[in-house]
Design an enzyme around this catalytic site. Structure first.
Site, PDB file in Angstrom:
ATOM      1  N   ARG A  77       0.960  -1.406  -0.026  1.00 43.57           N
ATOM      2  CA  ARG A  77      -0.032   0.160  -0.011  1.00 43.57           C
ATOM      3  C   ARG A  77       0.930   1.226   0.016  1.00 43.57           C
ATOM      4  O   ARG A  77       1.972   1.313   0.479  1.00 43.57           O
ATOM      5  CB  ARG A  77      -0.832  -0.035   1.265  1.00 43.57           C
ATOM      6  N   TYR A 216      -1.508  -3.502  -6.968  1.00 41.37           N
ATOM      7  CA  TYR A 216      -1.056  -4.302  -5.740  1.00 41.37           C
ATOM      8  C   TYR A 216      -2.153  -4.101  -4.676  1.00 41.37           C
ATOM      9  O   TYR A 216      -2.631  -3.148  -4.281  1.00 41.37           O
ATOM     10  CB  TYR A 216       0.269  -3.808  -5.145  1.00 41.37           C
ATOM     11  N   LYS A 225      -9.477  -2.306   1.517  1.00 42.26           N
ATOM     12  CA  LYS A 225      -9.374  -1.239   2.571  1.00 42.26           C
ATOM     13  C   LYS A 225     -10.072  -0.123   1.904  1.00 42.26           C
ATOM     14  O   LYS A 225     -10.578   0.886   2.895  1.00 42.26           O
ATOM     15  CB  LYS A 225      -7.815  -0.884   2.671  1.00 42.26           C
ATOM     16  N   HIS A 245     -10.770  -2.454  11.207  1.00 45.55           N
ATOM     17  CA  HIS A 245      -9.832  -3.314  10.681  1.00 45.55           C
ATOM     18  C   HIS A 245      -9.597  -4.412  11.746  1.00 45.55           C
ATOM     19  O   HIS A 245      -8.577  -4.106  12.587  1.00 45.55           O
ATOM     20  CB  HIS A 245      -8.482  -2.380  10.868  1.00 45.55           C
ATOM     21  N   SER A 267      -1.467  -3.584  10.270  1.00 41.84           N
ATOM     22  CA  SER A 267      -1.038  -4.399   9.399  1.00 41.84           C
ATOM     23  C   SER A 267       0.193  -5.215   9.594  1.00 41.84           C
ATOM     24  O   SER A 267       1.024  -4.628  10.157  1.00 41.84           O
ATOM     25  CB  SER A 267      -0.793  -3.740   8.193  1.00 41.84           C
ATOM     26  N   CYS A 269       0.652  -7.463  12.262  1.00 45.11           N
ATOM     27  CA  CYS A 269       0.713  -7.646  13.464  1.00 45.11           C
ATOM     28  C   CYS A 269      -0.131  -8.833  14.000  1.00 45.11           C
ATOM     29  O   CYS A 269      -0.349  -8.856  15.244  1.00 45.11           O
ATOM     30  CB  CYS A 269       0.193  -6.385  14.314  1.00 45.11           C
ATOM     31  N   ASP A 292      -9.399  -9.810   8.929  1.00 40.87           N
ATOM     32  CA  ASP A 292      -8.818  -8.699   8.457  1.00 40.87           C
ATOM     33  C   ASP A 292      -9.695  -7.513   8.878  1.00 40.87           C
ATOM     34  O   ASP A 292      -9.571  -6.522   9.277  1.00 40.87           O
ATOM     35  CB  ASP A 292      -8.439  -8.528   7.139  1.00 40.87           C
ATOM     36  N   ARG A 384       2.060 -12.196  -0.423  1.00 39.63           N
ATOM     37  CA  ARG A 384       0.916 -12.551   0.048  1.00 39.63           C
ATOM     38  C   ARG A 384       0.256 -14.029  -0.631  1.00 39.63           C
ATOM     39  O   ARG A 384       0.710 -14.138  -1.718  1.00 39.63           O
ATOM     40  CB  ARG A 384      -0.008 -11.450  -0.197  1.00 39.63           C
TER      41      ARG A 384
HETATM   42  P1  GTP Z   1      -2.426  -7.713   7.339  1.00 41.84           P
HETATM   43  O1  GTP Z   1      -2.501  -8.914   6.666  1.00 41.84           O
HETATM   44  O2  GTP Z   1      -1.017  -7.129   6.900  1.00 41.84           O
HETATM   45  O3  GTP Z   1      -3.400  -7.254   7.974  1.00 41.84           O
HETATM   46  O4  GTP Z   1      -1.604  -8.870   8.633  1.00 41.84           O
HETATM   47  P2  GTP Z   1      -2.125  -9.436   9.950  1.00 41.84           P
HETATM   48  O5  GTP Z   1      -2.171  -8.327  10.752  1.00 41.84           O
HETATM   49  O6  GTP Z   1      -3.314 -10.308   9.405  1.00 41.84           O
HETATM   50  O7  GTP Z   1      -0.771 -10.270  10.540  1.00 41.84           O
HETATM   51  P3  GTP Z   1      -0.380 -11.704  10.115  1.00 41.84           P
HETATM   52  O8  GTP Z   1      -1.156 -12.808  11.263  1.00 41.84           O
HETATM   53  O9  GTP Z   1      -0.333 -11.997   8.754  1.00 41.84           O
HETATM   54  O10 GTP Z   1       1.143 -11.751  10.678  1.00 41.84           O
HETATM   55  C1  GTP Z   1       2.110 -10.984  10.397  1.00 41.84           C
HETATM   56  C2  GTP Z   1       3.526 -11.261  10.873  1.00 41.84           C
HETATM   57  O11 GTP Z   1       3.458 -11.305  12.229  1.00 41.84           O
HETATM   58  C3  GTP Z   1       3.776 -12.752  10.396  1.00 41.84           C
HETATM   59  O12 GTP Z   1       5.128 -12.866   9.831  1.00 41.84           O
HETATM   60  C4  GTP Z   1       3.474 -13.783  11.646  1.00 41.84           C
HETATM   61  O13 GTP Z   1       4.387 -14.897  11.733  1.00 41.84           O
HETATM   62  C5  GTP Z   1       4.013 -12.691  12.620  1.00 41.84           C
HETATM   63  N1  GTP Z   1       3.132 -12.890  13.887  1.00 41.84           N
HETATM   64  C6  GTP Z   1       1.828 -13.326  13.971  1.00 41.84           C
HETATM   65  N2  GTP Z   1       1.500 -13.551  15.211  1.00 41.84           N
HETATM   66  C7  GTP Z   1       2.473 -13.715  15.782  1.00 41.84           C
HETATM   67  C8  GTP Z   1       2.892 -13.771  17.367  1.00 41.84           C
HETATM   68  O14 GTP Z   1       1.991 -14.044  18.022  1.00 41.84           O
HETATM   69  N3  GTP Z   1       4.146 -13.532  17.828  1.00 41.84           N
HETATM   70  C9  GTP Z   1       4.994 -13.456  17.104  1.00 41.84           C
HETATM   71  N4  GTP Z   1       6.270 -13.375  17.497  1.00 41.84           N
HETATM   72  N5  GTP Z   1       4.874 -13.044  15.663  1.00 41.84           N
HETATM   73  C10 GTP Z   1       3.753 -13.224  15.220  1.00 41.84           C
HETATM   74  C1  SPV Z   2      -3.199  -4.825   5.059  1.00 44.60           C
HETATM   75  O1  SPV Z   2      -2.024  -4.011   4.783  1.00 44.60           O
HETATM   76  O2  SPV Z   2      -3.673  -4.295   6.251  1.00 44.60           O
HETATM   77  C2  SPV Z   2      -3.439  -5.633   4.295  1.00 44.60           C
HETATM   78  C3  SPV Z   2      -2.894  -5.914   2.988  1.00 44.60           C
HETATM   79  O3  SPV Z   2      -4.337  -6.425   4.758  1.00 44.60           O
HETATM   80  S1  SPV Z   2      -3.514  -4.720   1.778  1.00 44.60           S
HETATM   81  O4  SPV Z   2      -4.862  -5.339   1.408  1.00 44.60           O
HETATM   82  O5  SPV Z   2      -2.696  -4.345   0.815  1.00 44.60           O
HETATM   83  O6  SPV Z   2      -3.860  -3.427   2.504  1.00 44.60           O
HETATM   84 MN    MN Z   3      -5.068  -6.321   7.057  1.00 42.64          MN
END
Ligand code: GTP
Ligand code: SPV
Ligand code: MN
Length: 610
Positions: A77, A216, A225, A245, A267, A269, A292, A384
């Site tokens: 983004r 993208y 979003k 979110h 994002s 996290c 999400d 992704r």
């Molecule tokens: P978006 O799709 O961008 O919104 O991301 P998201 O909030 O869905 O995060 P996601 O679950 O994909 O995790 C993002 C990164 O954080 C990944 O590399 C995970 O491996 C890492 N991660 C997720 N949960 C944990 C956790 O509990 N502890 C740690 N240390 N890392 C984590």
């Molecule tokens: C985020 O950035 O929170 C995502 C990926 O879920 S995107 O769809 O590119 O915004």
């Molecule tokens: Mn997201």
């Protein structure tokens, strides 16, 4: 335009006219109304393969799946190119980029003139939310990107059935172009975009979205979003609901009792991971409603009901493995589009963290030879997967229930190496809104820019709120003013505390079930919390750490309030709040004053103890 012009499969006059008008502007060679069928998905993917946008993955190892590689400058983004074009600048607020709507449209009009020459314009009708759900809304995306069409098919309910549900009703118009017209005889590139002119624009008063120059993720899949958060947050403000979110999960205890939890983390996290986690605690179960975005409305019984407006996952690939997120790995075994991951010699995918041992040879996301000795990453940090939610083994039985699922608790969290404890219950709804407003996190690769800087990201909505953030806080505060509302409890969590050596103190992932268990019991009235200046923290030994191999003082570090650090935090919140001026709701400055006061009193007590 080609000879056989497809008759619009709708009688919706506004829609037909809008498509005609935009086609006249963009001058595509063809217009295709997407029907949303599997056959169409097949044709689109085949076209991407022909164009060099995608490679088909090994049909045995990864059936009906594709790997796309974007241009290296179109990987996330672009927040600095994202605009809220409200009539008044002050309505966009200090956290958004603003452009005057008339001027923005004039500029965009010039950019869109002829921008689809040599390409096809796809008409993509999509529903955010189960078709016919009272919480759902319909949008139509016009796009010249087959990649967008394929992803919208996976991420939304898309095609003819949406037009049927729409009938002659209104919809949110979403216009998208990669901004890369082809002159006669000019050959296409694998990933067309327009580096010099990227615009992700939103018109909150007229509920329109116009996006130019990027293909993208959140820049181009406009249901996500742009619609489900930026435009929907405005709709929600006007209509008394919440567009957030947030992931949504169902949590069942060993006795079979179930609660639903929504959680806002910025994002990258941990939303997807938490939403589909495999609890390490025996007898506990997590089921996924969404990973999400949550749209939440108050029901007749006064409870808050949430739907997942999406139908698929656009999940972060790196770090995802059978070890830490088997349900994600099992969701992407077929019918999946991968973007910017690496390719194995046998035509499958790989990314950092997927397996303990790196493959000896790969084709990287940059389409070059890669070995473990290479100094670059094989997959982009924001690579992704896009997969249908129904493929998730732990998808909740009620994930498509039109009225949504009742939410018992709301969690806020971010990547905070210090200060913020593992878990904390808000003292009240107002204090919970204060916690949401003060969420901060280290920046990640999901957006272009520096990674690892702690920034405030209120409600994880900083890049996604379609109006003035202080008014958004006020909207949240208003929710408690209706005596019929049965308010969910609010918690803050932090999986990302680090020790002095920079190592995570908490194991995270499936072990986060231990925190969810504490929350579940707390919701049921267990005597498992203790009042502190910052909120109710878990009492010693009330978080089940059985079987965990933690550092001796890890729980102590994760659950103590460091008064000095919190005083710094409070000062930092005060300086963050300043940008909102007089528009900041009084309740929030009162909350901040009260926090500082409690910290001062705690200091005095400590002095006395010495
Ligand atoms: P978006 O799709 O961008 O919104 O991301 P998201 O909030 O869905 O995060 P996601 O679950 O994909 O995790 C993002 C990164 O954080 C990944 O590399 C995970 O491996 C890492 N991660 C997720 N949960 C944990 C956790 O509990 N502890 C740690 N240390 N890392 C984590
Ligand atoms: C985020 O950035 O929170 C995502 C990926 O879920 S995107 O769809 O590119 O915004
Ligand atoms: Mn997201």
């Amino acid at each position: 335009m080609s000879e056989a012009v497809q008759k619009p499969p709708t009688t919706n006059q506004k829609l037909i006219q809008w498509v005609e008008e935009k086609a006249a502007l963009c001058q595509p060679d063809d217009i295709i109304w997407c029907d949303g069928s599997d056959e169409e998905f097949g044709r689109i993917c085949q076209l991407m393969v022909q164009n060099g946008t995608a490679v088909k993955l090994n049909e045995v190892l990864r059936p009906n799946s594709f790997l796309c590689r974007s241009e290296p400058d179109d990987v996330a983004r672009v927040e600095h190119r994202t605009f809220i074009c409200s009539e008044k600048m002050e309505d966009a607020g200090p956290t958004n980029n603003w452009r005057d709507p008339t001027e923005m449209k004039r500029e965009l009009n010039d950019l869109f003139k002829g921008c689809m020459r040599g390409r096809t314009m796809y008409v993509v009708p999509f529903s955010m939310g189960p078709l016919g759900s009272p919480i759902a809304h319909i949008g139509i995306e016009l796009t010249d990107s087959p990649y967008v069409v394929a992803n919208m098919k996976l991420m939304t309910r898309m095609g003819n059935r949406v037009l049927e549900t729409l009938g002659d009703d209104d919809f949110v118009p979403c216009l998208h172009s990669v901004g890369h017209p082809l002159e006669p005889g000019e050959s296409d590139v694998p990933w067309p975009d327009n580096v010099a002119n990227k615009y992700i624009t939103h018109f909150p008063e007229t509920r329109e979205i116009i996006s130019f120059g990027s293909g993208y993720g959140g820049n181009a899949l406009l249901g996500k979003k742009c619609f489900a958060l930026r435009i929907a947050s405005v709709m929600a403000r006007d209509e008394g609901w919440l567009a957030e979110h947030m992931l949504i999960l169902g949590l069942t205890n060993p006795q079979g009792e179930k609660k639903y939890i929504a959680a806002a983390f910025p994002s990258q996290c941990g939303k997807t991971n938490l939403a589909m986690m495999t609890p390490t605690l025996p007898g506990w179960k997590v089921e996924t409603v969404g990973d999400d975005i949550a749209w939440m409305k108050w029901g007749a019984d006064g409870r808050l009901y949430a739907i997942n407006p999406e139908a698929g996952f656009f999940g972060v690939a790196p770090g995802t493995s059978m070890e830490n997120n088997p349900n994600a790995m099992l969701s992407i075994t077929r019918n999946t589009v991968f973007t910017n991951v690496a390719e194995t010699p046998d035509g499958d995918v790989w990314w950092e963290g997927m397996t303990p041992k790196k493959p000896s040879r790969l084709i990287s996301w940059l389409n070059s030879e890669w070995t473990p000795k290479s100094s670059t990453r094989a997959a982009h940090p924001n690579s992704r997967f896009t997969a249908p939610a129904e493929q998730c083994p732990c998808i909740d039985a009620d994930w498509e229930t039109p009225q949504g699922v009742p939410i018992d608790a709301i969690l806020f969290g971010g990547r905070r190496p210090g200060t913020i404890p593992l878990a904390c219950r808000a003292l009240s709804w107002e204090h919970g809104v204060f916690l949401g407003s003060t969420v901060a996190s280290e920046t990640t690769a999901a957006a272009s820019g520096e990674v690892g800087q702690v920034r405030r990201d209120s409600f994880a909505m900083l890049p996604f709120c379609g109006y003035h953030m202080a008014d958004y806080f006020a909207h949240w505060l208003r929710q408690s003013k209706d005596a019929n509302h049965k308010l969910p409890a609010i918690y803050s969590v932090n999986w990302f505390r680090k020790d002095e050596d920079g190592k995570f103190l908490w194991p995270g992932y499936g072990d986060n079930s231990r925190v969810l268990k504490w929350i579940f019991e707390n919701l049921d009235g267990a005597d498992n919390a203790i009042a502190t200046p910052i909120g109710h923290l878990p009492k010693a030994d009330t978080i089940d750490t059985g079987g965990l191999n933690l550092a001796p003082d890890a729980m102590q570090q994760l659950l103590t309030v460091d008064n000095e650090a919190w005083k710094r935090e409070a000062r930092s919140i005060r300086s963050y709040y300043q940008m909102f001026g007089t528009r900041l709701p009084q309740e929030l400055s009162d909350q901040l004053d009260a926090l500082q006061e409690r910290l001062t009193i705690a200091d005095l007590h400590e002095d006395r103890a010495i």
